[in-house]
Write an enzyme that holds these catalytic residues in place. Structure first.
Site, PDB file in Angstrom:
ATOM      1  CB  ILE A  10      -7.843   0.921 -11.391  1.00  0.00           C
ATOM      2  CG1 ILE A  10      -6.311   1.055 -11.271  1.00  0.00           C
ATOM      3  CG2 ILE A  10      -8.219   0.043 -12.600  1.00  0.00           C
ATOM      4  CD1 ILE A  10      -5.585  -0.215 -10.925  1.00  0.00           C
ATOM      5  CD  GLN A  13      -7.521  13.775 -11.717  1.00  0.00           C
ATOM      6  OE1 GLN A  13      -7.209  14.745 -12.385  1.00  0.00           O
ATOM      7  NE2 GLN A  13      -8.269  13.884 -10.629  1.00  0.00           N
ATOM      8  CG  ASP A  64     -20.282  -2.455 -14.044  1.00  0.00           C
ATOM      9  OD1 ASP A  64     -20.876  -1.698 -13.242  1.00  0.00           O
ATOM     10  OD2 ASP A  64     -20.099  -2.157 -15.238  1.00  0.00           O
ATOM     11  CG  LEU A  65     -18.489   0.037  -8.560  1.00  0.00           C
ATOM     12  CD1 LEU A  65     -18.178   1.530  -8.550  1.00  0.00           C
ATOM     13  CD2 LEU A  65     -18.325  -0.537  -7.149  1.00  0.00           C
ATOM     14  CB  ALA A  88     -18.155   7.502  -8.934  1.00  0.00           C
ATOM     15  CE1 TYR A 101     -24.697   2.993 -15.282  1.00  0.00           C
ATOM     16  CE2 TYR A 101     -23.593   5.139 -15.212  1.00  0.00           C
ATOM     17  CZ  TYR A 101     -23.541   3.762 -15.341  1.00  0.00           C
ATOM     18  OH  TYR A 101     -22.325   3.146 -15.530  1.00  0.00           O
ATOM     19  CB  SER A 131     -17.552  14.361  -3.494  1.00  0.00           C
ATOM     20  OG  SER A 131     -17.674  15.593  -4.164  1.00  0.00           O
ATOM     21  CD  GLU A 133     -20.599  19.029  -6.515  1.00  0.00           C
ATOM     22  OE1 GLU A 133     -21.826  18.967  -6.657  1.00  0.00           O
ATOM     23  OE2 GLU A 133     -19.948  20.050  -6.766  1.00  0.00           O
ATOM     24  CE1 TYR A 155     -19.860  12.117  -8.245  1.00  0.00           C
ATOM     25  CE2 TYR A 155     -19.911  14.230  -7.113  1.00  0.00           C
ATOM     26  CZ  TYR A 155     -19.237  13.057  -7.437  1.00  0.00           C
ATOM     27  OH  TYR A 155     -17.972  12.845  -6.968  1.00  0.00           O
TER      28      TYR A 155
END
Ligand code: NAP
Ligand code: GDD
Length: 364
Positions: A10, A13, A64-65, A88, A101, A131, A133, A155
């Site tokens: 949250i 962006q 925390d994820l 992320a 990580y 994404s 990506e 990523y």
């Protein structure tokens, strides 16, 4: 009845725009934030509600994820109707430095959240921030929901794992889970080390004489750049459908980094060639050369299309960053006139902040 939504990421962006959007729709919004030694909630300041006020509609919770027990507890207590997983390690270049990580948070973090849903025995609708990506070394142009994936970074690989896990939970446990395959989207709230914001921050600071050079990597990479507030609406729309599915969200236009630079500097009446230098440290071990999305499925099923495209986007970002640069220039002039101890302390702090930002910029 009021719906409850939970947002991971949250403070980022998209998280901040999505929180605004859902509050406007009448939701109660809960956001997971990480403990940080410095404030990380600046993008939420304008919608922050004091927890001491009766019945605040925006609440921030520590979690925390990387911490399954916090996710389990939050889901058990909150039982949200909608979950938006935006958290992320989202920087592609940084993912080459911290691949393990990145896999832990961007990949496994998603599975921790999906498992927490099962543990809590709830059936929320689930949005996953997938994404473009994933397409990486693009196998066709433009890319749509059936284009094969070919990720080109830790990523991208972590997002691919998360994508397939979300799809698997949809099929295995009948979870209403959607992947939004979002192409690049930017705004004045974009992190300063992503190329769009790096360019608009630098160009506006150069305009006001606050810096002289902008160091960049590959100017030939092409991206399909949209406007972040348009994209958070698409996230919500996906969860309002009868059936869960995966959607490409894009503008259908592609532009190079060079074009972004030319346009941003051009709006300020600057010749970019006098200020931009190439620094090889920003060149990635493997690059994604060209992304351009075909959003026709989202248009047909969700009734979504982008409201703003490239030129509007660059103008909005340049205008916002020019205001920011003016404030910096004003503050700089004020501090250089200041004599007292407090202004000396302020000056020192401001220099430290600049040094920090410099370090980040050198690295990404
Ligand atoms: P962003 O500004 O980098 O925000 C990332 C958010 O994730 C921040 O709130 C960050 O918290 C949080 N986060 C990082 N590590 C976490 C952890 N261990 N546990 C919980 N939260 C953590 O990213 P964005 O641009 O808003 O993007 C949102 C999501 O969409 C990301 O998943 C990104 O990968 C994906 N995405 C973005 C784009 C794009 O163009 N923007 C396109 C496609 C997909 P802190 O503030 O504490 O760091
Ligand atoms: N960051 C950065 N800094 N990128 C640069 C620079 C520089 O100095 N110089 C050139 N670039 C090029 C990168 O090599 C890349 O080809 C392009 O600019 C865009 O880089 P970023 O703005 O960092 O974004 P990204 O495309 O790698 O990743 C963003 O979009 C993805 C969606 O496609 C991130 O928001 C990801 O989280 C998101 O998934």
């Amino acid at each position: 009845m009021e719906k409850t939504a939970l947002i991971t990421g949250i403070t980022g962006q998209d998280g901040s725009y999505l929180a605004e959007f859902l509050l406007r729709k009448g939701y109660r919004v809960h956001g997971i934030i990480r403990r940080s030694s410095s404030f990380n909630t600046s993008r939420l300041e304008h919608i922050y509600q004091d927890p001491h006020e009766p019945n605040p509609r925006l609440k921030l919770i520590y979690g925390d994820l990387n911490d399954a027990s916090s996710l389990n507890r939050i889901l058990r207590d909150l039982q949200p109707e909608e979950i938006y997983n935006l958290g992320a390690q989202s920087h592609v270049m940084v993912s080459f430095d911290v691949p393990e990580y990145t896999g832990e948070i961007t990949g496994l973090g998603t599975v921790r959240l999906l498992e927490a849903i099962r543990e809590a025995g709830i059936k929320p609708k689930f949005y996953q921030a997938s994404s473009s990506e994933l397409f990486g070394l693009a196998q066709e142009i433009p890319q749509n929901e059936t284009t094969p994936f070919y990720p080109r970074s830790p990523y991208g690989c972590a997002k691919a794992y998360a994508f397939y896990m979300v799809r698997n939970y949809r099929e295995a446990y009948s979870l209403f889970a959607c992947n939004g395959i979002l192409f690049n989207h930017e705004s004045p709230r974009r992190g300063e080390t992503f190329v769009s914001r790096k360019i608009t921050r630098a160009a506006t600071r150069i305009k006001l004489g606050l810096q002289d050079k902008l160091y960049l990597g590959n100017l030939e990479a092409k991206r399909d750049w949209g406007y972040a507030p348009d994209y958070v609406e698409a996230m919500w729309l996906m969860l309002q459908q009868d059936k869960p599915d995966d959607y490409v969200i894009a503008t259908g236009e592609t532009h190079s980094v060079r074009e972004f630079v030319e346009h941003a500097f051009g709006l300020l009446g600057l010749n970019w060639k006098k200020h931009v230098e190439i620094d090889p440290r920003y060149i990635r071990p493997t690059e994604v050369d060209v992304l351009i999305g075909d959003f026709s499925k989202a248009k047909k099923d969700l009734g979504w299309k982008p409201k703003k495209k490239f030129e509007d986007l660059v103008r909005i970002m340049v205008e916002a960053d020019l205001e920011l640069a003016k404030k910096e220039a004003h503050m700089g002039a004020y501090l250089s006139r200041g004599q007292g101890a407090s202004s000396r302390a302020h000056r020192r702090k401001s220099k430290e902040r600049m040094a920090d930002r410099g370090t980040a910029r050198r690295m990404e």
